[in-house]
Design a protein around this motif. Structure first.
Motif, PDB file in Angstrom:
ATOM      1  N   GLY A  67       0.769  -1.243   0.000  1.00  0.00           N
ATOM      2  CA  GLY A  67       0.000   0.000   0.000  1.00  0.00           C
ATOM      3  C   GLY A  67       0.795   1.286   0.000  1.00  0.00           C
ATOM      4  O   GLY A  67       0.239   2.359  -0.228  1.00  0.00           O
ATOM      5  N   ILE A  68       2.095   1.211   0.264  1.00  0.00           N
ATOM      6  CA  ILE A  68       2.860   2.469   0.366  1.00  0.00           C
ATOM      7  C   ILE A  68       2.936   3.173  -0.974  1.00  0.00           C
ATOM      8  O   ILE A  68       2.805   4.402  -1.051  1.00  0.00           O
ATOM      9  CB  ILE A  68       4.289   2.205   0.886  1.00  0.00           C
ATOM     10  CG1 ILE A  68       4.250   2.066   2.388  1.00  0.00           C
ATOM     11  CG2 ILE A  68       5.208   3.362   0.533  1.00  0.00           C
ATOM     12  CD1 ILE A  68       5.559   2.283   3.055  1.00  0.00           C
ATOM     13  N   LYS A  71       0.009   5.294  -1.566  1.00  0.00           N
ATOM     14  CA  LYS A  71      -0.011   6.516  -0.754  1.00  0.00           C
ATOM     15  C   LYS A  71       0.934   7.566  -1.346  1.00  0.00           C
ATOM     16  O   LYS A  71       0.625   8.757  -1.367  1.00  0.00           O
ATOM     17  CB  LYS A  71       0.447   6.203   0.678  1.00  0.00           C
ATOM     18  CG  LYS A  71      -0.584   5.531   1.525  1.00  0.00           C
ATOM     19  CD  LYS A  71      -0.063   5.389   2.945  1.00  0.00           C
ATOM     20  CE  LYS A  71      -1.010   4.553   3.785  1.00  0.00           C
ATOM     21  NZ  LYS A  71      -0.466   4.263   5.108  1.00  0.00           N
ATOM     22  N   ALA A  74      -0.557   9.101  -4.465  1.00  0.00           N
ATOM     23  CA  ALA A  74      -1.628  10.058  -4.144  1.00  0.00           C
ATOM     24  C   ALA A  74      -1.043  11.437  -3.852  1.00  0.00           C
ATOM     25  O   ALA A  74      -1.630  12.464  -4.197  1.00  0.00           O
ATOM     26  CB  ALA A  74      -2.428   9.554  -2.952  1.00  0.00           C
ATOM     27  N   ARG A  75       0.132  11.459  -3.225  1.00  0.00           N
ATOM     28  CA  ARG A  75       0.766  12.744  -2.909  1.00  0.00           C
ATOM     29  C   ARG A  75       1.222  13.477  -4.167  1.00  0.00           C
ATOM     30  O   ARG A  75       1.308  14.699  -4.187  1.00  0.00           O
ATOM     31  CB  ARG A  75       1.974  12.535  -1.977  1.00  0.00           C
ATOM     32  CG  ARG A  75       1.595  12.018  -0.624  1.00  0.00           C
ATOM     33  CD  ARG A  75       0.559  12.930   0.009  1.00  0.00           C
ATOM     34  NE  ARG A  75       0.024  12.384   1.236  1.00  0.00           N
ATOM     35  CZ  ARG A  75       0.327  12.858   2.447  1.00  0.00           C
ATOM     36  NH1 ARG A  75       1.134  13.882   2.566  1.00  0.00           N
ATOM     37  NH2 ARG A  75      -0.212  12.317   3.508  1.00  0.00           N
ATOM     38  N   GLU A 113       7.224  14.719   2.048  1.00  0.00           N
ATOM     39  CA  GLU A 113       6.018  13.908   2.276  1.00  0.00           C
ATOM     40  C   GLU A 113       6.313  12.417   2.094  1.00  0.00           C
ATOM     41  O   GLU A 113       5.818  11.580   2.832  1.00  0.00           O
ATOM     42  CB  GLU A 113       4.897  14.367   1.348  1.00  0.00           C
ATOM     43  CG  GLU A 113       4.357  15.730   1.763  1.00  0.00           C
ATOM     44  CD  GLU A 113       3.225  16.222   0.873  1.00  0.00           C
ATOM     45  OE1 GLU A 113       2.751  15.452   0.026  1.00  0.00           O
ATOM     46  OE2 GLU A 113       2.827  17.389   1.043  1.00  0.00           O
ATOM     47  N   ILE A 117       5.758   9.498   4.988  1.00  0.00           N
ATOM     48  CA  ILE A 117       4.938   8.293   4.769  1.00  0.00           C
ATOM     49  C   ILE A 117       5.763   7.027   4.981  1.00  0.00           C
ATOM     50  O   ILE A 117       5.350   6.096   5.677  1.00  0.00           O
ATOM     51  CB  ILE A 117       4.346   8.301   3.341  1.00  0.00           C
ATOM     52  CG1 ILE A 117       3.319   9.422   3.205  1.00  0.00           C
ATOM     53  CG2 ILE A 117       3.715   6.959   2.999  1.00  0.00           C
ATOM     54  CD1 ILE A 117       2.891   9.704   1.777  1.00  0.00           C
ATOM     55  N   THR A 118       6.950   6.985   4.380  1.00  0.00           N
ATOM     56  CA  THR A 118       7.765   5.764   4.478  1.00  0.00           C
ATOM     57  C   THR A 118       8.304   5.586   5.899  1.00  0.00           C
ATOM     58  O   THR A 118       8.394   4.463   6.388  1.00  0.00           O
ATOM     59  CB  THR A 118       8.919   5.783   3.459  1.00  0.00           C
ATOM     60  OG1 THR A 118       9.580   7.057   3.513  1.00  0.00           O
ATOM     61  CG2 THR A 118       8.448   5.556   2.053  1.00  0.00           C
TER      62      THR A 118
END
Lengths: 157, 236
Positions: A67-68, A71, A74-75, A113, A117-118
């Motif tokens: 899923g990463i 994400k 999306a950024r 960002e 996230i990571t």
């Protein structure tokens, strides 16, 4: 000719540019040479950052964390106050210093960002290693451009 | 989580009162080709499939694709488990190849990764494949031992049962640094011996804390469905 001692060289500074002034010894002839960098290679710099982003996505997929990559993608789609549109307009206009500033600002945001996230999923050390690896891979083959315009440092990792 | 975590290899589970002790750190050692990764895959597959325990397999050395081929070969279908986040195959070797300095990953970095990821993914079973790859990070056996000790302590503090895989460098040395077996709660040795020109596989439980375990050397076979251990036979 300066090297051979025929000309005397002085640096002449003004608010907008630097120039070297050459004077012939005892002569009234003056030579003005402007040493400019030429047009800013905005498109090439953008290619570097796009390679960086695609390498990050590829690495997160290969790493296997579910899923990463979604994400992160999306950024990339965020509007960012019209910064992206402005940037492409500047590229069409031939770049310029302002265009490079916008480009660096855009990818500084994106990279920060990505790091957030990571880091949340896999820890900061692993996240830094991942992003740093991607930045280095993207730099390959265009080292002089990346170093000259300091493109790598804003990626933070 | 129950007190025992079965591996799904029936013969082995019979030797150790049903499985590895919960929240323990175990060493699975053996020579190259001894079946260590396959053993660990059984552990993950059984956990995720039969016991609904999310499992994470961290690869540091072997290519991820190679492990995926092993899974397919032995009919271990992880596809739906991966989609349901009950099995994660993490390739940290990917970072090793192109890290900032191209350097191997050490225990501190791995610990940082696990501190976040184990909680996020609610992992109950963990495999680190392998310690040999992490060993490359350290300049001395003393430093390696110190870091491994801290790493094992960290793992025991997490709600996870761990298998650490280590390659035996030669028939007389169980592990590369010779310290791993003292720090782990359990040691399972997978042997590969040449008998009359043929290779014979064996399995021995050398140590398992909190367990009345069998200490014999048992024949081990790799069949089309994976590892089988003959619990009622011994190698003499």
């Amino acid at each position: 000719m300066h090297g051979l001692g025929f000309l005397e060289r002085r640096v002449r500074k003004s608010r907008t540019r630097s120039a070297l002034e050459y004077r012939m010894m005892g002569s009234r002839i003056t030579l003005d040479l402007e040493l400019s960098d030429g047009p800013t290679p905005l498109k090439e710099a953008l290619d570097y950052y796009l390679d960086y982003v695609s390498t990050v996505l590829e690495k997160t997929r290969r790493l296997g964390w579910p899923g990463i990559d979604g994400k992160l993608e999306a950024r990339l789609e965020k509007n960012r106050n019209g910064l992206k549109e402005n940037l492409f307009t500047r590229i069409l206009d031939g770049g310029g210093a302002r265009g490079m500033e916008d480009l660096r600002a855009l990818f500084r945001d994106i990279s920060q960002e990505f790091l957030a996230i990571t880091s949340e999923a896999m820890g900061r050390a692993t996240a830094l290693r991942l992003l740093s690896g991607a930045a280095e891979e993207a730099r390959k083959g265009r080292e002089s451009l990346v170093d000259r315009y300091d493109l790598r440092s804003i990626l933070g990792a | 989580m129950s007190d025992r975590l079965p591996t799904g290899i029936e013969g082995f589970d019979l030797l150790v009162q049903g499985g590895f002790p919960a929240r323990s750190v175990s060493l699975v050692a053996g020579p190259a080709g001894g079946g260590k990764s396959l053993f660990a895959l059984h552990f993950c597959h059984a956990g995720a499939r039969r016991y609904n325990e999310p499992s994470m397999y961290v690869v540091l050395e072997e290519a991820k694709e190679s492990l995926q081929r092993v899974m397919q070969m032995f009919g271990m279908d992880f596809g739906d488990l991966e989609k349901a986040d009950r099995f994660l195959l993490i390739d940290l070797g990917e970072l090793r190849v192109s890290g900032s300095q191209g350097s191997p990953i050490g225990f501190r970095e791995l610990q940082d990764f696990l501190a976040s990821s184990l909680k996020t993914a609610h992992v109950r079973r963990l495999v680190i494949d392998s310690l040999s790859a992490i060993g490359l990070h350290y300049g001395s056996a003393a430093e390696y031992r110190e870091r491994l000790f801290a790493f094992c302590r960290f793992l025991r503090g997490m709600d996870v049962t761990t298998l650490l895989i280590a390659e035996s460098p030669d028939p007389h040395a169980l592990t590369q640094f010779g310290v791993e077996q003292f720090l782990a709660d359990s040691v399972v040795h997978l042997g590969l011996e040449e008998v009359k020109g043929e290779l014979r596989r064996t399995l021995t439980v050398r140590k398992m804390r909190f367990t009345k375990h069998d200490t014999g050397k048992h024949p081990m076979h790799i069949t089309s469905v994976g590892i089988e251990v003959a619990a009622d036979e011994k190698v003499v």
